[in-house]
Structures are given as structure tokens and as C-alpha cells.
Design an enzyme around this catalytic site. Structure first.
Site, PDB file in Angstrom:
ATOM      1  N   LYS A  13      56.472  13.557 -46.914  1.00 59.27           N
ATOM      2  CA  LYS A  13      56.192  13.722 -48.353  1.00 59.27           C
ATOM      3  C   LYS A  13      55.194  14.848 -48.602  1.00 59.27           C
ATOM      4  CE  LYS A  13      54.575   9.575 -48.965  1.00 59.27           C
ATOM      5  NZ  LYS A  13      54.626   8.984 -47.610  1.00 59.27           N
ATOM      6  N   ARG A 166      50.063   0.743 -41.434  1.00 59.55           N
ATOM      7  CA  ARG A 166      50.581   1.476 -42.602  1.00 59.55           C
ATOM      8  C   ARG A 166      52.074   1.255 -42.779  1.00 59.55           C
ATOM      9  NH1 ARG A 166      48.167   6.542 -40.539  1.00 59.55           N
ATOM     10  NH2 ARG A 166      49.472   7.785 -41.908  1.00 59.55           N
TER      11      ARG A 166
HETATM   12  P1  ADP Z   1      50.354   8.331 -45.395  1.00 64.87           P
HETATM   13  O1  ADP Z   1      51.509   8.448 -46.353  1.00 64.87           O
HETATM   14  O2  ADP Z   1      50.487   9.184 -44.189  1.00 64.87           O
HETATM   15  O3  ADP Z   1      49.990   6.903 -45.040  1.00 64.87           O
HETATM   16  P2  ADP Z   1      48.463   9.174 -47.499  1.00 64.87           P
HETATM   17  O4  ADP Z   1      47.676  10.405 -47.355  1.00 64.87           O
HETATM   18  O5  ADP Z   1      49.497   9.137 -48.561  1.00 64.87           O
HETATM   19  O6  ADP Z   1      49.061   8.903 -46.063  1.00 64.87           O
HETATM   20  O7  ADP Z   1      47.494   7.921 -47.745  1.00 64.87           O
HETATM   21  C1  ADP Z   1      46.415   7.649 -46.878  1.00 64.87           C
HETATM   22  C2  ADP Z   1      45.722   6.357 -47.290  1.00 64.87           C
HETATM   23  O8  ADP Z   1      45.144   6.489 -48.609  1.00 64.87           O
HETATM   24  C3  ADP Z   1      46.606   5.113 -47.392  1.00 64.87           C
HETATM   25  O9  ADP Z   1      46.811   4.499 -46.138  1.00 64.87           O
HETATM   26  C4  ADP Z   1      45.779   4.246 -48.348  1.00 64.87           C
HETATM   27  O10 ADP Z   1      44.683   3.650 -47.708  1.00 64.87           O
HETATM   28  C5  ADP Z   1      45.234   5.266 -49.341  1.00 64.87           C
HETATM   29  N1  ADP Z   1      46.155   5.452 -50.480  1.00 64.87           N
HETATM   30  C6  ADP Z   1      46.849   6.594 -50.772  1.00 64.87           C
HETATM   31  N2  ADP Z   1      47.604   6.435 -51.878  1.00 64.87           N
HETATM   32  C7  ADP Z   1      47.386   5.169 -52.326  1.00 64.87           C
HETATM   33  C8  ADP Z   1      47.886   4.396 -53.411  1.00 64.87           C
HETATM   34  N3  ADP Z   1      48.771   4.895 -54.281  1.00 64.87           N
HETATM   35  N4  ADP Z   1      47.432   3.122 -53.534  1.00 64.87           N
HETATM   36  C9  ADP Z   1      46.555   2.608 -52.684  1.00 64.87           C
HETATM   37  N5  ADP Z   1      46.056   3.261 -51.632  1.00 64.87           N
HETATM   38  C10 ADP Z   1      46.459   4.528 -51.430  1.00 64.87           C
END
Ligand code: ADP
Length: 211
Positions: A13, A166
Site C-alpha cells: 500500500k 499485525r
Molecule cells: P503496516 O500496514 O505495515 O502494518 P502502517 O504503517 O500502516 O503499517 O501502520 C503501522 C501501525 O500504526 C499499525 O500497526 C498500528 O499500530 C498503527 N496504525 C496505523 N493506521 C492505523 C489505523 N487506521 N487505526 C489504528 N491504528 C493504526
């Protein structure tokens, strides 16, 4: 164009959001980047979410939604945007729907096996956020960003424990959004198991030409 990029961690993504953002001229809004930046700068928000993000759990909905609402109110988001990593729960999606109407939701699909391989070799630039992989997409000079010369690092949540968590969190809390948006006829399915270029071609087909 108002877009959501939906899919498990490691689906690509972030990599694709950066490419599509450039091509379509709309900002990439990544909640993960917002949280990591807050953690790095040790702000109030950063202190609140540091442990949650490290474990790979989700930050509470209320906090996440208010942050996104504020971000979407900024001038650069007026002409559209890509939401990368938001919404991640049904309550987040219903809250978003109360104040913004989306044009499409791109659903990245990929096997768990490929995800684990990608995340366990991922490297990110400290300065510009560009994403690399030690084997699949290495930088030209080891540890140095091709784009800006910044230092590459491994995200603290890219440990095997956090990756496994995750993936579980994704299946339990985020995957229900696939049906939610399919019912709204917004979902565009793509297969993101191959190269970023291949995925970009599929996204172009799904979305049509930039307006
Ligand atoms: P990935 O998709 O590789 O897990 P992201 O960078 O999208 O990584 O997200 C990293 C972390 O940030 C998530 O594991 C969570 O802890 C937090 N996070 C990101 N977006 C959200 C969301 N929409 N709601 C809750 N927590 C979020």
C-alpha cells in the site's frame, strides 16, 4: 479523486500510494507515517501510541479518526487524496463515511507467506520514507536511500512477533471492510503479489486516467 488503499501489512500500500500520489497529483495520507513521525518527535501523541504501534496493535479508533479528520481538513486534501492504512476497523469506516464520500477502495490481495517475506526484509528511509527491501528491492548503496541519501532503518514493528500480530489484527479487525466496501460497490480488487510496476498497471486500469 478520494481513494482508500486497503490490504494487509506488506501488501504494498505504501509503495504504491507514493507512485499513485505522484501520477494522480493527490497527497498520500498514511496514518502509520503520522504515528511514526509523532513517536520520533516524542510528542504527546507519540508517547501515547508508541507501545501500541510497537506491538502491532491498533491505536484506539477515536484518536485515529480525530487525527484523520483534522488532516483531511487541510488545504492540500481538498482536491482528493489516498488514505493509506485508514480506515482499519468498521467504526473507523463508518465515522469516515459521515464526513467524506470516497470514489474507490483499492483492495490489495496477497498471501501471508509473501507478506512475511516482504516485511522481514523491509527497510525505510529515515528522511523521506522511501521503502526498500534487502533482497527484492535493494538500495544501490547498502543502508543509503537512492532518492535522498538518507539513512535506511528497519521499522521496530517489523519483528516476527509484531508481523504475526499485525496479520492477525488485520484478519480480525480490518478484513471485514472488504465486504463493507464491496456492498457499497466501491471495491476494486487487485493482486499485489508481483512487482510494484505490475501492481501500478492494475491500479491504473481499475481507476482510469488521472483527471
Ligand atoms: P503496516 O500496514 O505495515 O502494518 P502502517 O504503517 O500502516 O503499517 O501502520 C503501522 C501501525 O500504526 C499499525 O500497526 C498500528 O499500530 C498503527 N496504525 C496505523 N493506521 C492505523 C489505523 N487506521 N487505526 C489504528 N491504528 C493504526
Amino acid at each position: 479523486m478520494k481513494l482508500i488503499f486497503l490490504g494487509p501489512p506488506g501488501a504494498g500500500k505504501g509503495t504504491l500510494a507514493a507512485l499513485v500520489s505522484k501520477e494522480y497529483g493527490i497527497p498520500q495520507i498514511s496514518t502509520g507515517d503520522i504515528f511514526r513521525d509523532a513517536i520520533k518527535r516524542e510528542t504527546e501523541l507519540g508517547k501515547k501510541v508508541k507501545e501500541i504501534v510497537g506491538r502491532g496493535d491498533l491505536v484506539p479508533d477515536e484518536l485515529t479518526v480525530s487525527l484523520v479528520r483534522e488532516r483531511l481538513g487541510q488545504p492540500d486534501a481538498a482536491g482528493g487524496y489516498i488514505l493509506d492504512g485508514f480506515p482499519r476497523t468498521i467504526p473507523q469506516a463508518t465515522s469516515l463515511g459521515e464526513f467524506q464520500a470516497m470514489d474507490a477502495v483499492v483492495n490489495f490481495s496477497i498471501s501471508d507467506e509473501i507478506v512475511v517475506g516482504r516485511l522481514s526484509g523491509r527497510e525505510v528511509c529515515k528522511s523521506c520514507g522511501a521503502i526498500y527491501h534487502v533482497k527484492n528491492m535493494p538500495s544501490k548503496v547498502k543502508g543509503v536511500c537512492d532518492k535522498c541519501g538518507g539513512q535506511l532503518y528497519t521499522r521496530p514493528d517489523d519483528t516476527i512477533e509484531s508481523i504475526t500480530n499485525r496479520l492477525e489484527v488485520y484478519k480480525k479487525q480490518t478484513e471485514p471492510l472488504v465486504d463493507y466496501y464491496r456492498e457499497k460497490r466501491l471495491l476494486r480488487d487487485i493482486d499485489s503479489s508481483k512487482s510494484p510496476e505490475d501492481t501500478l498497471v492494475q491500479i491504473r486500469k481499475a481507476l482510469g486516467k488521472p483527471r
